[in-house]
Enzyme design. Structure first.
Site, PDB file in Angstrom:
ATOM      1  N   LYS A 162      26.375  55.224  28.422  1.00 40.19           N
ATOM      2  CA  LYS A 162      26.671  54.183  27.437  1.00 40.19           C
ATOM      3  C   LYS A 162      27.058  52.914  28.174  1.00 40.19           C
ATOM      4  O   LYS A 162      28.147  52.782  28.705  1.00 40.19           O
ATOM      5  CB  LYS A 162      27.813  54.573  26.489  1.00 40.19           C
ATOM      6  CG  LYS A 162      27.823  53.645  25.274  1.00 40.19           C
ATOM      7  CD  LYS A 162      29.176  53.409  24.655  1.00 40.19           C
ATOM      8  CE  LYS A 162      29.983  52.280  25.215  1.00 40.19           C
ATOM      9  NZ  LYS A 162      29.468  50.923  25.063  1.00 40.19           N
ATOM     10  N   GLU A 241      37.467  54.192  37.062  1.00 41.23           N
ATOM     11  CA  GLU A 241      37.343  53.027  37.948  1.00 41.23           C
ATOM     12  C   GLU A 241      37.796  51.832  37.132  1.00 41.23           C
ATOM     13  O   GLU A 241      37.067  51.355  36.259  1.00 41.23           O
ATOM     14  CB  GLU A 241      35.884  52.836  38.382  1.00 41.23           C
ATOM     15  CG  GLU A 241      35.323  53.947  39.240  1.00 41.23           C
ATOM     16  CD  GLU A 241      35.853  53.921  40.663  1.00 41.23           C
ATOM     17  OE1 GLU A 241      36.581  52.976  41.028  1.00 41.23           O
ATOM     18  OE2 GLU A 241      35.550  54.864  41.409  1.00 41.23           O
ATOM     19  N   CYS A 275      35.748  43.331  39.822  1.00 43.40           N
ATOM     20  CA  CYS A 275      36.933  44.203  39.885  1.00 43.40           C
ATOM     21  C   CYS A 275      37.578  44.115  41.260  1.00 43.40           C
ATOM     22  O   CYS A 275      38.790  44.194  41.375  1.00 43.40           O
ATOM     23  CB  CYS A 275      36.574  45.629  39.536  1.00 43.40           C
ATOM     24  SG  CYS A 275      35.216  46.297  40.489  1.00 43.40           S
TER      25      CYS A 275
END
Ligand code: NAD
Length: 499
Positions: A162, A241, A275
């Protein structure tokens, strides 16, 4: 989002409608998982060599069609075409590594049984988990989910993916591409990688399904908590994560030109929506002014936009601009001094570069993930002082150190409480396929990439085979006190003589 049944993917720079996608519900999600389960019997039953051949063919397809995929990423995220290609290139390197290293890492290997169990022959091997659900973010819509997908597939699992609702087109492209490769080159129609689309609710259905053997989630720590709560119903393991607040530390003897260049790229590229982007820089006092001057000169030349010459693109998630604004406002109202940009830099969907100095360590711009083209620069007394401040964060994802001292760089890297550290470079760890990638604290847990990334999507299988009768009777009701006595004497001889 137009209705409960579909949602729209928009170009964040122009607002143009790119496509509509279905919001998949319980029926579609469970059907996809059931298909994945059947396909996993086939895929998991292939030899390592057969999976390797298919994944390497997929890698070649991605390489040949890079420009096409990059144009989808450019349109959906707004990032420059060159950055989209760089992201795809890094993905190709990982897919290549995962395909080639699954066998050496996961194949059966002999392990010593130990003197006390010397009559046994022992081995460990790694089996696929079955069906892995991958929930992805939008900021690196190829590289990030593929960090789970490539390694999960190489380990013999099938995947239901997804993608973020902002990058469903990229997710769809990736899923179709593997199907094309399997069909056209191998004559196989096997749903080893499937797409489900939707918002958070669809991700929640995937996470709470009893048919999923592991969830690999990438996104914010808040969503990770919801995913874990959903997965807990079936004790489904989760890989998380999450975000970061990565620090760079610049030592007195560092190559300042290189450090400023890396800080500029690390903080501003992809509009800071990385990130492992650099959000804080700690610079040793003696070189602080010189570093700020160099960084300022580099950053002041950068320009956001959607054209070919833009340094970086718009904020992909429109709502992020207000978080960036809040952090800048808070920093400035608490005495922070913008040396590039400032409170007026946010003009959605674009944010021009912002460099902040003198920002208190307890302000939002230092403590929370900003995810925008902003960076704080703070003087510190020493490299160790920089490490101390870098570690004073609830996050622990990436980090970087600039120093000419080889031992100092490695020792600072070891002391940094972050999953990854680059010395004299920035974000390099993400492009080295053999290095595990992941964080600690609010940055999550578990590892993608490298051998650890392959094992993350496997379960260890231990086998021990009796190759001769045991010298002592232990696990039998025929054991006598004399047997126990002999065993105690043996263990005392082996282990009881130390201090
Ligand atoms: P997000 O948490 O908003 O969404 C991530 C994904 O979770 C999306 O696909 C979303 O639809 C889905 N989701 C939302 N609610 C859900 C729910 N209740 N159950 C299941 N799924 C749900 O994150 P984002 O805004 O897409 O991505 C940005 C974040 O991701 C940042 O914090 C960034 O640092 C982090 N990130 C981390 C890494 C890493 O490898 N550590 C890489 C890229 C991005």
């Amino acid at each position: 989002m137009t209705s409960a049944q579909t949602f729209e993917s928009l170009n964040p720079a122009t607002g143009e409608l790119l496509a509509s996608y279905p919001v998949h519900g319980e029926k579609e999600v469970s059907e996809a998982i059931a298909r994945a389960r059947t396909a996993s019997e086939w895929w998991g039953g292939l030899s390592f060599a057969d999976r390797r051949a298919r994944l390497l063919a997929w890698k070649s397809y991605l390489t040949r069609n890079m420009a096409d995929l990059a144009s989808v990423v450019h349109a959906e995220t707004g990032k420059p075409d060159g950055d989209a290609k760089l992201e795809i290139i890094n993905t190709i390197l990982h897919l290549d590594w995962a395909a080639k290293n699954a066998q050496p890492v996961l194949k059966p290997r002999r392990v010593p049984s130990g003197i006390a169990m010397m009559n046994m022959a022992s081995s460990v091997e790694y089996h696929p988990l079955g069906v892995v659900g991958v929930i992805g973010p939008w900021n690196y819509p190829v590289f990030t989910p593929m960090g789970s997908i490539a390694y999960a597939l190489a380990a013999g699992n099938t995947v239901v993916f997804k993608p973020s609702e902002l990058t469903a087109g990229t997710g769809s492209w990736l899923v179709s591409s593997l199907a094309i490769v399997l069909r056209d080159l191998f004559g196989e129609d096997q749903p080893v990688l499937q797409l489900i689309t939707g918002l958070g609710t669809t991700g929640g259905l995937l996470a709470s399904s009893p048919g999923i053997n592991k969830i690999a989630f990438t996104g914010s720590p808040g969503t990770a908590r919801k995913v874990m709560a959903a997965a807990s119903a079936n004790l489904t393991p989760v890989l998380a994560e999450c975000g970061g607040k990565d620090a760079m530390i610049v030592d007195a003897d560092a190559d300042l030109e290189a450090a400023a260049d890396a800080a500029a790229w690390g903080s501003m590229s992809n509009a800071g929506q990385t990130c492992v982007g650099v959000e804080r820089v700690y610079v040793v006092d003696s070189v602080y002014d010189a570093f700020v001057e160099k960084l300022t000169a580099k950053v002041a030349q950068l320009r956001p936009g959607f054209d070919d010459d833009a340094s970086y693109g718009p904020m992909t998630l429109p709502a992020q601009a207000s978080i960036v604004s809040r952090h800048i406002d808070d920093a400035v109202s608490r005495g922070g001094r913008p040396v590039v940009g400032g409170v007026d830099s946010v003009s959605a969907p674009y944010v021009t570069p912002v460099v902040l100095t003198g920002v208190p360590e307890d302000s939002a711009a230092v403590r929370e993930e900003t995810f925008g083209p902003t960076v704080t620069v703070t003087p510190v007394a020493s490299l160790e002082d920089g490490v101390r401040l870098a570690n004073a964060s609830s996050y622990g994802l990436g980090s970087s150190v600039f120093t000419r001292g080889r031992a100092a760089g490695i020792s600072a890297a070891r002391a940094l409480r972050a999953g990854m550290t680059s010395v004299n470079s920035v974000i390099a760890f993400a492009a080295v396929p053999s290095l595990p990638f992941g964080g600690t604290g609010e940055s999550g847990f578990g590892r993608i990439h490298g051998a650890d990334g392959l094992r993350e999507f496997s379960r260890a299988k231990s086998i021990t085979r009796q190759r001769m009768k045991p010298p002592l009777r232990t696990t039998t009701f025929r054991r006598t006190p004399a047997d126990t006595d002999r065993l105690v004497r043996l263990i005392t001889f082996m282990h009881g003589r130390g201090k």
